[in-house]
Design a protein around this motif. Structure first.
Motif, PDB file in Angstrom:
ATOM      1  N   GLY A   4       0.775  -1.232   0.000  1.00 21.57           N
ATOM      2  CA  GLY A   4       0.000   0.000   0.000  1.00 21.57           C
ATOM      3  C   GLY A   4       0.806   1.282   0.000  1.00 21.57           C
ATOM      4  N   THR A   5       2.106   1.203  -0.158  1.00 22.57           N
ATOM      5  CA  THR A   5       2.932   2.403  -0.022  1.00 22.57           C
ATOM      6  C   THR A   5       2.897   3.331  -1.232  1.00 22.57           C
ATOM      7  OG1 THR A   5       4.850   1.160  -0.807  1.00 22.57           O
ATOM      8  CG2 THR A   5       4.529   1.287   1.575  1.00 22.57           C
ATOM      9  N   ARG A   6       2.469   2.858  -2.389  1.00 24.85           N
ATOM     10  CA  ARG A   6       2.515   3.687  -3.604  1.00 24.85           C
ATOM     11  C   ARG A   6       1.123   4.020  -4.145  1.00 24.85           C
ATOM     12  NH1 ARG A   6       6.246   0.107  -7.252  1.00 24.85           N
ATOM     13  NH2 ARG A   6       5.009  -1.496  -6.271  1.00 24.85           N
ATOM     14  N   LEU A   7       0.140   4.062  -3.299  1.00 25.86           N
ATOM     15  CA  LEU A   7      -1.230   4.195  -3.777  1.00 25.86           C
ATOM     16  C   LEU A   7      -1.812   5.601  -3.677  1.00 25.86           C
ATOM     17  CD1 LEU A   7      -2.592   0.862  -2.289  1.00 25.86           C
ATOM     18  CD2 LEU A   7      -1.777   1.309  -4.607  1.00 25.86           C
ATOM     19  N   GLY A   8      -1.046   6.550  -3.170  1.00 25.88           N
ATOM     20  CA  GLY A   8      -1.552   7.913  -3.005  1.00 25.88           C
ATOM     21  C   GLY A   8      -2.026   8.539  -4.297  1.00 25.88           C
ATOM     22  N   GLY A   9      -1.447   8.148  -5.427  1.00 28.04           N
ATOM     23  CA  GLY A   9      -1.847   8.694  -6.714  1.00 28.04           C
ATOM     24  C   GLY A   9      -3.226   8.260  -7.172  1.00 28.04           C
ATOM     25  N   VAL A  19      -8.329   2.418 -14.128  1.00 25.62           N
ATOM     26  CA  VAL A  19      -7.893   2.735 -12.768  1.00 25.62           C
ATOM     27  C   VAL A  19      -7.651   1.447 -11.991  1.00 25.62           C
ATOM     28  CG1 VAL A  19      -8.584   3.821 -10.577  1.00 25.62           C
ATOM     29  CG2 VAL A  19      -9.018   4.980 -12.750  1.00 25.62           C
ATOM     30  N   GLU A  20      -8.519   0.460 -12.173  1.00 26.77           N
ATOM     31  CA  GLU A  20      -8.334  -0.819 -11.498  1.00 26.77           C
ATOM     32  C   GLU A  20      -7.032  -1.491 -11.936  1.00 26.77           C
ATOM     33  OE1 GLU A  20     -10.586  -5.087 -10.955  1.00 26.77           O
ATOM     34  OE2 GLU A  20     -11.794  -3.262 -11.009  1.00 26.77           O
ATOM     35  N   ALA A  21      -6.740  -1.451 -13.221  1.00 24.08           N
ATOM     36  CA  ALA A  21      -5.497  -2.043 -13.723  1.00 24.08           C
ATOM     37  C   ALA A  21      -4.283  -1.317 -13.146  1.00 24.08           C
ATOM     38  CB  ALA A  21      -5.474  -1.994 -15.248  1.00 24.08           C
ATOM     39  N   GLU A  22      -4.356   0.012 -13.072  1.00 24.11           N
ATOM     40  CA  GLU A  22      -3.263   0.792 -12.495  1.00 24.11           C
ATOM     41  C   GLU A  22      -3.094   0.461 -11.015  1.00 24.11           C
ATOM     42  OE1 GLU A  22      -1.932   5.437 -11.733  1.00 24.11           O
ATOM     43  OE2 GLU A  22      -3.862   5.024 -12.651  1.00 24.11           O
ATOM     44  N   ALA A  23      -4.210   0.322 -10.292  1.00 24.11           N
ATOM     45  CA  ALA A  23      -4.165  -0.010  -8.871  1.00 24.11           C
ATOM     46  C   ALA A  23      -3.499  -1.364  -8.643  1.00 24.11           C
ATOM     47  CB  ALA A  23      -5.581   0.000  -8.289  1.00 24.11           C
ATOM     48  N   LYS A  24      -3.838  -2.340  -9.468  1.00 23.27           N
ATOM     49  CA  LYS A  24      -3.209  -3.661  -9.353  1.00 23.27           C
ATOM     50  C   LYS A  24      -1.714  -3.581  -9.634  1.00 23.27           C
ATOM     51  CE  LYS A  24      -6.971  -6.844 -10.423  1.00 23.27           C
ATOM     52  NZ  LYS A  24      -7.460  -7.823 -11.413  1.00 23.27           N
ATOM     53  N   ARG A  25      -1.356  -2.832 -10.667  1.00 20.95           N
ATOM     54  CA  ARG A  25       0.053  -2.702 -11.033  1.00 20.95           C
ATOM     55  C   ARG A  25       0.853  -2.031  -9.917  1.00 20.95           C
ATOM     56  NH1 ARG A  25       3.031   1.245 -12.753  1.00 20.95           N
ATOM     57  NH2 ARG A  25       1.301   2.655 -13.122  1.00 20.95           N
ATOM     58  N   LEU A  26       0.316  -0.941  -9.353  1.00 21.90           N
ATOM     59  CA  LEU A  26       1.020  -0.211  -8.306  1.00 21.90           C
ATOM     60  C   LEU A  26       1.140  -1.001  -7.010  1.00 21.90           C
ATOM     61  CD1 LEU A  26      -0.539   3.347  -8.728  1.00 21.90           C
ATOM     62  CD2 LEU A  26       1.806   2.648  -9.274  1.00 21.90           C
ATOM     63  N   GLY A  61     -11.436   7.634  -2.238  1.00 17.30           N
ATOM     64  CA  GLY A  61     -11.083   8.446  -1.074  1.00 17.30           C
ATOM     65  C   GLY A  61      -9.995   7.804  -0.240  1.00 17.30           C
ATOM     66  N   ALA A  62      -9.851   6.478  -0.357  1.00 15.54           N
ATOM     67  CA  ALA A  62      -8.828   5.746   0.395  1.00 15.54           C
ATOM     68  C   ALA A  62      -8.509   4.454  -0.337  1.00 15.54           C
ATOM     69  CB  ALA A  62      -9.299   5.456   1.809  1.00 15.54           C
ATOM     70  N   ALA A  63      -7.272   4.016  -0.207  1.00 19.05           N
ATOM     71  CA  ALA A  63      -6.817   2.763  -0.810  1.00 19.05           C
ATOM     72  C   ALA A  63      -6.021   2.009   0.253  1.00 19.05           C
ATOM     73  CB  ALA A  63      -5.960   3.044  -2.039  1.00 19.05           C
ATOM     74  N   ARG A  64      -6.491   0.802   0.586  1.00 21.36           N
ATOM     75  CA  ARG A  64      -5.848   0.007   1.629  1.00 21.36           C
ATOM     76  C   ARG A  64      -5.764  -1.454   1.233  1.00 21.36           C
ATOM     77  NH1 ARG A  64      -9.860   2.859   4.641  1.00 21.36           N
ATOM     78  NH2 ARG A  64      -8.975   4.713   5.584  1.00 21.36           N
ATOM     79  N   CYS A  65      -4.672  -2.065   1.594  1.00 24.58           N
ATOM     80  CA  CYS A  65      -4.533  -3.497   1.361  1.00 24.58           C
ATOM     81  C   CYS A  65      -5.302  -4.263   2.430  1.00 24.58           C
ATOM     82  CB  CYS A  65      -3.058  -3.886   1.411  1.00 24.58           C
ATOM     83  SG  CYS A  65      -2.095  -3.167   0.059  1.00 24.58           S
ATOM     84  N   GLY A  66      -5.710  -5.466   2.072  1.00 29.92           N
ATOM     85  CA  GLY A  66      -6.397  -6.315   3.032  1.00 29.92           C
ATOM     86  C   GLY A  66      -7.673  -6.803   2.495  1.00 29.92           C
TER      87      GLY A  66
END
Length: 66
Positions: A4-9, A19-26, A61-66
């Motif tokens: 979850g460290t690179r998800l601020g973007g 966006v989903e593909a980018e989220a998975k990649r990041l 608004g938020a991105a979190r692993c888990g």
């Protein structure tokens, strides 16, 4: 496992396949769960899942692993 460290973007982006593909990649996550306001969700933890929390405006608004 999701990182979850690179998800601020992702904050402020609108839900969509790109966006989903980018989220998975990041994050390195295998799956993405889109969580809408008021939505009931399970509380199980999955190290390979990214949770993207949407605001009432439909933007992340938020991105979190888990």
């Amino acid at each position: 496992a999701c990182k979850g460290t690179r998800l601020g973007g992702l904050i402020g982006k609108t839900r969509g396949p790109e966006v989903e593909a980018e989220a998975k990649r990041l994050s390195g996550a295998n799956s993405v769960r889109w969580i809408e306001p008021g939505m009931m969700i399970t509380e199980d933890f999955r190290a390979d899942r990214l949770n993207l929390h949407l605001g009432t405006d439909g933007k992340i608004g938020a991105a979190r692993c888990g």
